[in-house]
Design an enzyme around this catalytic site. Structure first.
Site, PDB file in Angstrom:
ATOM      1  N   SER A  31      12.228  12.684  22.151  1.00 16.28           N
ATOM      2  CA  SER A  31      12.280  12.231  21.864  1.00 16.28           C
ATOM      3  C   SER A  31      13.227  10.887  22.628  1.00 16.28           C
ATOM      4  O   SER A  31      13.267  10.523  22.951  1.00 16.28           O
ATOM      5  CB  SER A  31      12.546  12.115  20.766  1.00 16.28           C
ATOM      6  OG  SER A  31      14.333  12.684  20.555  1.00 16.28           O
ATOM      7  N   THR A  32      14.162  12.287  23.305  1.00 18.80           N
ATOM      8  CA  THR A  32      15.088  10.937  24.115  1.00 18.80           C
ATOM      9  C   THR A  32      14.816  10.309  25.600  1.00 18.80           C
ATOM     10  O   THR A  32      14.657   9.583  26.294  1.00 18.80           O
ATOM     11  CB  THR A  32      16.332  12.274  24.917  1.00 18.80           C
ATOM     12  OG1 THR A  32      16.914  12.405  23.547  1.00 18.80           O
ATOM     13  CG2 THR A  32      17.425  10.668  25.129  1.00 18.80           C
ATOM     14  N   GLU A 107       9.248  21.419  32.382  1.00 22.65           N
ATOM     15  CA  GLU A 107      10.680  20.486  32.388  1.00 22.65           C
ATOM     16  C   GLU A 107      11.127  21.589  33.300  1.00 22.65           C
ATOM     17  O   GLU A 107      12.272  21.307  34.381  1.00 22.65           O
ATOM     18  CB  GLU A 107      10.945  20.780  30.928  1.00 22.65           C
ATOM     19  CG  GLU A 107      10.867  19.774  30.252  1.00 22.65           C
ATOM     20  CD  GLU A 107      11.401  20.007  28.713  1.00 22.65           C
ATOM     21  OE1 GLU A 107      11.459  18.885  27.967  1.00 22.65           O
ATOM     22  OE2 GLU A 107      11.604  20.866  28.935  1.00 22.65           O
TER      23      GLU A 107
HETATM   24  C1  5RP Z   1      11.310  19.936  25.103  1.00 26.10           C
HETATM   25  C2  5RP Z   1      13.331  19.532  25.721  1.00 26.10           C
HETATM   26  C3  5RP Z   1      13.644  18.386  25.091  1.00 26.10           C
HETATM   27  O1  5RP Z   1      14.010  17.475  25.833  1.00 26.10           O
HETATM   28  C4  5RP Z   1      15.188  18.762  23.928  1.00 26.10           C
HETATM   29  O2  5RP Z   1      13.663  19.541  23.510  1.00 26.10           O
HETATM   30  C5  5RP Z   1      15.469  17.589  23.309  1.00 26.10           C
HETATM   31  O3  5RP Z   1      14.124  16.745  22.518  1.00 26.10           O
HETATM   32  P1  5RP Z   1      15.495  15.329  21.840  1.00 26.10           P
HETATM   33  O4  5RP Z   1      15.075  14.341  23.303  1.00 26.10           O
HETATM   34  O5  5RP Z   1      13.764  14.839  21.316  1.00 26.10           O
HETATM   35  O6  5RP Z   1      16.428  16.019  21.550  1.00 26.10           O
HETATM   36  O7  5RP Z   1      13.379  20.715  26.044  1.00 26.10           O
HETATM   37  O8  5RP Z   1      11.139  20.779  25.620  1.00 26.10           O
END
Ligand code: 5RP
Length: 230
Positions: A31-32, A107
């Site tokens: 989401s970020t 990632e």
């Molecule tokens: C996905 C990730 C995301 O970057 C992490 O979970 C943060 O997510 P959000 O921005 O939704 O809190 O590692 O695999």
């Protein structure tokens, strides 16, 4: 947009300022990262940036980028100029846990290929030590998953198959995720080394010493943290 979403966007906007025309940029997942991709797309369509190409770390981020007209390329051998991603936990030294969104393997490939890796998030992700709140996600191949879980338990953690045995969560790579919960503090570097030696483990969510800086947003605004080695 609620407060947490506003903070995520504020952090993402600071990271977008690091993007320059002509750059190859790694796109995170979650989401970020979604805010970062949206703002990058907006700057490209406004003509404020040009000739930016991107490598997404998930099918979800790829779909968003394509919908915004951000050119997508395969990860080139020479790597990337910059990668920006969210995190589940981050320490003041910029060690992080990632992978609650299930995209940790791509990632990590994207982040490690980037000359600059930048974390973005809201300040609820800041911790004194890794594992305080989030589990440690580990991507594992399907074959022999019960044996792999037994080996992971030997590291001193409770290994939970994400989604459960009947409806396991499946990653973009066709693998499974095991979330590790440790009873108390653990030595992140030692755990990372041990995980790398477990057959069946594809990748783990410890991102140690990888980020150059982090933009963390909260009630008081955006704080910029810089890695000790930068
Ligand atoms: C996905 C990730 C995301 O970057 C992490 O979970 C943060 O997510 P959000 O921005 O939704 O809190 O590692 O695999």
């Amino acid at each position: 947009m609620d407060a947490s979403d506003r903070w995520k966007r504020a952090a993402a906007l600071r990271a977008v300022e690091l993007v320059e025309s002509g750059m190859l940029v790694g796109l995170g997942t979650g989401s970020t990262a979604r805010h970062f991709i949206a703002d990058l797309g907006a700057r490209l369509s406004a003509g404020e940036l040009g000739d930016v190409r991107a490598v997404p770390s998930s099918e979800e981020s790829e779909r968003q980028a394509l919908a915004l007209g951000i050119p997508i390329v395969d990860l080139p051998a020479e790597g990337l100029d910059l990668a920006v991603d969210g995190m589940d936990e981050v320490t003041d030294e910029l060690d992080a846990i990632k992978g609650l969104g299930g995209a940790l393997t791509r990632e990590k490939i994207v982040a490690s290929a980037a000359r600059r890796f930048v974390l973005i998030g809201d300040d609820r992700k800041r911790v004194a030590r890794l594992g305080e709140r989030a589990p440690l996600p580990v991507e594992v191949v399907r074959f022999g998953v019960n044996r792999t879980r037994a080996l992971l338990r030997e590291l001193g953690a409770e290994p939970e198959l994400r989604g459960g045995a009947q409806t396991p969560a499946v990653t973009d790579n066709g693998n499974l995720i095991v979330d590790l919960r440790f009873d108390g503090p653990f030595d992140a570097a030692a755990v990372a080394e041990a995980l790398a030696a477990v057959p069946g483990v594809v990748e783990h969510g410890l991102f140690l010493g990888m980020a150059e800086r982090a933009f963390i947003a909260g009630e008081a605004g955006v704080t910029e943290l810089v890695a000790p080695s930068s």
